[in-house]
Design an enzyme around this catalytic site. Sequence first.
Site, PDB file in Angstrom:
ATOM      1  N   ASP A  13      12.839  -7.309 -14.177  1.00  0.00           N
ATOM      2  CA  ASP A  13      11.702  -8.226 -14.358  1.00  0.00           C
ATOM      3  C   ASP A  13      12.131  -9.692 -14.416  1.00  0.00           C
ATOM      4  O   ASP A  13      11.511 -10.496 -15.105  1.00  0.00           O
ATOM      5  CB  ASP A  13      10.913  -7.880 -15.637  1.00  0.00           C
ATOM      6  CG  ASP A  13      10.535  -6.407 -15.675  1.00  0.00           C
ATOM      7  OD1 ASP A  13      10.106  -5.901 -14.637  1.00  0.00           O
ATOM      8  OD2 ASP A  13      10.705  -5.775 -16.733  1.00  0.00           O
ATOM      9  N   GLY A  17      11.315 -10.939  -7.085  1.00  0.00           N
ATOM     10  CA  GLY A  17      10.371 -10.854  -5.965  1.00  0.00           C
ATOM     11  C   GLY A  17       9.932 -12.229  -5.509  1.00  0.00           C
ATOM     12  O   GLY A  17       9.831 -12.497  -4.314  1.00  0.00           O
ATOM     13  N   ASN A  38       9.662   2.571  -9.467  1.00  0.00           N
ATOM     14  CA  ASN A  38       9.829   2.031 -10.828  1.00  0.00           C
ATOM     15  C   ASN A  38       9.856   0.504 -10.781  1.00  0.00           C
ATOM     16  O   ASN A  38       9.563  -0.163 -11.765  1.00  0.00           O
ATOM     17  CB  ASN A  38      11.108   2.568 -11.499  1.00  0.00           C
ATOM     18  CG  ASN A  38      12.358   2.477 -10.625  1.00  0.00           C
ATOM     19  OD1 ASN A  38      12.276   2.166  -9.445  1.00  0.00           O
ATOM     20  ND2 ASN A  38      13.505   2.765 -11.208  1.00  0.00           N
ATOM     21  N   HIS A  41       7.539  -5.789  -8.055  1.00  0.00           N
ATOM     22  CA  HIS A  41       7.850  -7.168  -7.693  1.00  0.00           C
ATOM     23  C   HIS A  41       6.553  -7.943  -7.491  1.00  0.00           C
ATOM     24  O   HIS A  41       5.746  -7.593  -6.643  1.00  0.00           O
ATOM     25  CB  HIS A  41       8.705  -7.200  -6.420  1.00  0.00           C
ATOM     26  CG  HIS A  41      10.086  -6.660  -6.652  1.00  0.00           C
ATOM     27  ND1 HIS A  41      10.980  -6.399  -5.652  1.00  0.00           N
ATOM     28  CD2 HIS A  41      10.721  -6.330  -7.801  1.00  0.00           C
ATOM     29  CE1 HIS A  41      12.106  -5.943  -6.176  1.00  0.00           C
ATOM     30  NE2 HIS A  41      11.961  -5.885  -7.476  1.00  0.00           N
ATOM     31  N   THR A 244      18.505   2.920 -15.617  1.00  0.00           N
ATOM     32  CA  THR A 244      17.829   3.631 -14.545  1.00  0.00           C
ATOM     33  C   THR A 244      18.876   4.495 -13.826  1.00  0.00           C
ATOM     34  O   THR A 244      20.037   4.530 -14.243  1.00  0.00           O
ATOM     35  CB  THR A 244      17.081   2.652 -13.606  1.00  0.00           C
ATOM     36  OG1 THR A 244      16.259   3.422 -12.727  1.00  0.00           O
ATOM     37  CG2 THR A 244      18.034   1.764 -12.804  1.00  0.00           C
ATOM     38  N   THR A 306       3.996  -0.481 -15.313  1.00  0.00           N
ATOM     39  CA  THR A 306       3.392   0.374 -16.339  1.00  0.00           C
ATOM     40  C   THR A 306       2.453  -0.385 -17.271  1.00  0.00           C
ATOM     41  O   THR A 306       1.751   0.232 -18.065  1.00  0.00           O
ATOM     42  CB  THR A 306       4.500   1.009 -17.208  1.00  0.00           C
ATOM     43  OG1 THR A 306       5.260  -0.057 -17.801  1.00  0.00           O
ATOM     44  CG2 THR A 306       5.423   1.883 -16.383  1.00  0.00           C
ATOM     45  N   ARG A 308       3.292  -1.923 -19.813  1.00  0.00           N
ATOM     46  CA  ARG A 308       3.807  -1.911 -21.196  1.00  0.00           C
ATOM     47  C   ARG A 308       4.209  -3.319 -21.633  1.00  0.00           C
ATOM     48  O   ARG A 308       4.766  -4.083 -20.835  1.00  0.00           O
ATOM     49  CB  ARG A 308       5.070  -1.025 -21.280  1.00  0.00           C
ATOM     50  CG  ARG A 308       4.808   0.438 -21.119  1.00  0.00           C
ATOM     51  CD  ARG A 308       6.100   1.241 -21.208  1.00  0.00           C
ATOM     52  NE  ARG A 308       6.940   1.093 -20.030  1.00  0.00           N
ATOM     53  CZ  ARG A 308       8.129   1.662 -19.881  1.00  0.00           C
ATOM     54  NH1 ARG A 308       8.638   2.393 -20.858  1.00  0.00           N
ATOM     55  NH2 ARG A 308       8.825   1.508 -18.780  1.00  0.00           N
ATOM     56  N   GLY A 420       7.435 -21.674 -12.877  1.00  0.00           N
ATOM     57  CA  GLY A 420       6.116 -21.037 -12.801  1.00  0.00           C
ATOM     58  C   GLY A 420       6.091 -20.062 -11.649  1.00  0.00           C
ATOM     59  O   GLY A 420       7.037 -20.004 -10.846  1.00  0.00           O
TER      60      GLY A 420
END
Length: 441
Positions: A13, A17, A38, A41, A244, A306, A308, A420
């Site tokens: 994260d 991307g 999983n 992006h 992972t 997800t 989360r 940003g």
Amino acid sequence: MAGTCVIGLQWGDEAKGKLVDLLAPQFDLVVRYQGGANAGHTVVAGDETYKLHHIPSGILHPQVQNLITPGVVINPSTMLNEIDGLAERGIYCRENLRISERAHLVMPWHMAEDKIINATAVRGESIGTTNRGIGPCYRDKVGRTHAIRMTDLVQSTRDDRIATVAKQKIELLRNMGAPKEDLDAIAPDQVVSLAASWAERLDGMIGDTTELLLDACEGDSKILFEGAQGALLDIDHGTFPFVTSSNSSGVGVCAGAGVPPRWIHQVLGVCKAYSTRVGGGPFPTELEDATGDRIRKLGNEFGTTTGRPRRCGWFDAVAVRYTARLSGVTRLALMMMDVLSHFDELKVCVAYELDGHRLERFPCHAEELRRCKPVYETIAGWNSPVDDVRTVGDFPAGALAYVRRIEELVGIPVGVLSVGPDRAQTIFTDAASELALEPLA
Ligand code: IMP
């Protein structure tokens, strides 16, 4: 040819991307080489936000060829939904997306197995996977006996092969305690017809990406390798077992893509100006307090895949120095600088204290890392917004001091700063010129 990799240096994260999308027009090929759905992006282009899971972030540029190579595990249903979603917005994948026939398929039984993994505590804690069947699929790949690859979809033996594995999986999952609805979902007839529909829809996109990539390497193409997840989640080098199931650090590029090391020339290591982690596992600089909540809110730190809430904490220079060295990083990209604009003081972890001793190396065992207490250096906050900054000289002095300290601690120059989500909110520093990337016009 010139090969450039974009690698996440934390727990995923890191906004890779956005960078890949931005850099893609300078490349002929963009390659996704490990992980699967999983990954999430996010790419913001103008007023549009795209959330990609399988498809390489270069897809928004029609002149760029996008490859999904053997190291990726593919859930065809998820990928086809993604392809359809892009088509609804005028982005068509058929011409510029190729999927390796060697890539493994995430089958419905892998999703059922992942639920069981998540319900199981490993060393007292759940791994907290994304529930996308990733671990079970890679386990079958390494185990070989139950694996299904893209190439199996287009063979005359397809239906027999899938029915045989489905029957075996029903038995295995029943013994693992899977609920009836999950067993019903993998009834052989049902999965056989699902696979037939995948084959029909993916026809023409499945091919030999290895040959394509080797031709591109030996020619004069420019290739961008897009890492998924982050190096601290690497199966061999990360915070095992809270990782992972693929090699998500820089060392995974060659095996996953099918490209010899000699063709990799630049590695852009991407990290946030702070740290986040989703799922279980040790996280020395985690802030389980109002400051952590503030970072989560300001950074909108909720999972793309997800939803989360992400765990948030200060920048961990011990961890990033380790993953940057492991990944062969030549330049850093420091993302989300805007999120840190609203603090009186910031902290950076410069070492750990483990059982009363100072530790500057990243420990191997999850239990050791869990016992590590961060040794912090406090840096004054700059307390003014940077969202509108467009050149290095426009940054407040405090923000530049923070960047310089991170460069020193990690030992690698920062080539890119992000303030940003928008493409325009990206600043290339002087160090970027050595990246062989052209700064934006
Ligand atoms: P899995 O990859 O779904 O098996 O999940 C294993 C661990 O990696 C869990 O802690 C997940 O939260 C984490 N993980 C997997 N993919 C990503 C990602 O793209 N970003 C952040 N964390 C991830």
